[in-house]
Design a protein around this motif. Structure first.
Motif: not given
Length: 313
Positions: A254-264
Motif C-alpha cells: 500500500x505504501x509503495x502504491x501511494x508513493x507511485x500515486x504521489x508521483x503520478x
C-alpha cells in the motif's frame, strides 16, 4: 497473473534487472548530484559541515583524515576509503580526532590530504524508503572488494574534475550516480548490518517478493501469493518480511502504491486513471487509501503541489 507460480515464470526477467526496486525508489526520489567538491589541505586542518537532509558521499583521494560525525566515534579514513552519510547531523573532516579514546595513528603536521565529496539532493519526499535503510555513517575501506571497484570509478571522477572537457557536467553527474548505487549495494551486502530494506532487496526470498510487488503494483497481491514467490510458508514469510523490511508485506504494498500515486499526481492524469494504475478499482477506494497513508485526499495533495514553486529543470 493467477498465482505465485505464474509470476515465477518471469523470474529471469526480474533477475536481469527489468524490475529493480532500488531503481524504482531512486527514480521516484529524483536524485540530483551536486558537482563534486575537491578539498586539499595540509595538517593541521579541519573542515566543518552543517547538517544535510539528504546524502553525502566522499572519498579520500590522497593521504589520511578523520571523519567526525556528531554523536559517533571518529573514523580514520585513508587513501581509497569511501564514506556515505545518510541525513547527517553536523560533521567534520580534519587531521585531528579531538577524541583521546579514538584508535588510530596521529596525522603528523605537514601531511597532505586530498578528498572529494558529492552531495545528493532528492527532489521528492519519497526518498524516505531509501533513507530509512541507511546508517548515519557508512564506510567502505580501500582493501575491500567493493572499495577496489569504487576506486576505479572514483579515478574517473577525479580525472573529470581535473580536466575541464566538453560534457564534463554530464559525465560527473552519471559517475556520481554510479558511485551512489555501488555504495548502496555495498551496504546491502554488508554482514555487519544485514537488516533493512536495501539488504532485503538482495534476499532470495524477501527480495523476490519485493521485486514482484514493484514489477506489478496494480496486481491485487495476497499474502499467499507473495509467500509462494518467496518459497516460504505464509506465517514465516509474514514474520521474516516484517523483521527485514520493518512493516508487514501488504502494508509495504500500500505504501509503495501511494508513493507511485504521489508521483503520478504531478502529472495531468485523472484521479480515475491514477487509481487504476496503482491497483484500485474505484476513485473513492483510492482516495480513502491515499488519505490514510498521506494524511490528505489526492485532490488536496495535487493542489498543494501546484501551489509550490516549480522544480528547476
Amino acid at each position: 497473473m493467477e498465482s505465485g507460480e505464474a509470476y515465477r515464470s518471469s523470474s529471469a526477467e526480474v533477475l536481469l534487472g527489468a524490475h529493480d526496486p532500488v531503481r524504482d525508489v531512486l527514480a521516484l526520489a529524483r536524485p540530483r548530484a551536486v558537482a563534486p567538491v575537491p578539498l586539499r589541505a595540509t595538517a593541521p586542518w579541519e573542515a566543518r559541515f552543517s547538517p544535510f537532509p539528504h546524502i553525502k558521499l566522499g572519498v579520500v583521494v590522497e593521504g589520511q583524515c578523520w571523519l567526525r560525525v556528531d554523536g559517533r566515534a571518529p573514523l580514520l579514513l585513508s587513501t581509497g576509503d569511501f564514506y556515505l552519510l545518510g541525513d547527517p547531523p553536523p560533521y567534520s573532516l580534519g587531521s585531528s580526532t579531538e577524541d583521546t579514546s579514538a584508535k588510530g595513528p596521529e596525522i603528523p603536521p605537514g601531511s597532505v590530504a586530498y578528498t572529494c565529496s558529492v552531495d545528493f539532493t532528492f527532489q521528492d519526499s519519497d526518498a524516505s524508503t531509501l533513507f530509512s535503510s541507511l546508517p548515519p555513517a557508512m564506510l567502505v575501506k580501500a582493501d575491500d572488494d567493493a572499495g577496489r571497484l569504487l576506486w576505479n570509478i572514483a579515478t574517473l571522477l577525479v580525472h573529470e574534475i581535473r580536466t575541464c572537457e566538453a560534457g564534463q557536467s554530464l559525465v560527473l553527474e552519471h559517475l556520481a550516480q554510479i558511485l551512489l548505487v555501488h555504495m548502496l549495494r555495498s551496504h546491502a551486502g554488508s554482514s555487519h548490518e544485514p537488516l533493512g530494506w536495501l539488504a532485503s532487496v538482495a534476499d532470495d526470498g524477501i527480495g523476490a517478493a519485493l521485486r514482484a510487488v514493484h514489477a506489478d503494483p496494480r496486481h491485487r497481491w495476497t499474502l499467499d501469493e507473495l509467500s509462494g514467490i518467496a518459497t516460504m510458508s505464509r506465517s514465516a514469510f509474514a514474520a521474516h518480511f516484517r523483521n527485514r523490511v520493518g512493516r508487514p508485506p501488504l502494508d509495504y504494498l500500500i505504501e509503495w502504491r501511494m508513493q507511485l500515486a504521489r508521483a503520478a499526481l504531478r502529472t495531468e492524469d485523472s484521479l480515475t486513471a491514477i487509481a487504476e494504475a496503482v491497483g484500485y478499482q474505484s476513485e473513492s477506494a483510492f482516495s480513502t487509501a491515499f488519505r490514510r497513508v498521506v494524511g490528505m485526499p489526492p485532490r488536496e495533495f495535487r493542489a498543494s503541489l501546484r501551489a509550490r514553486p516549480r522544480d528547476r529543470a
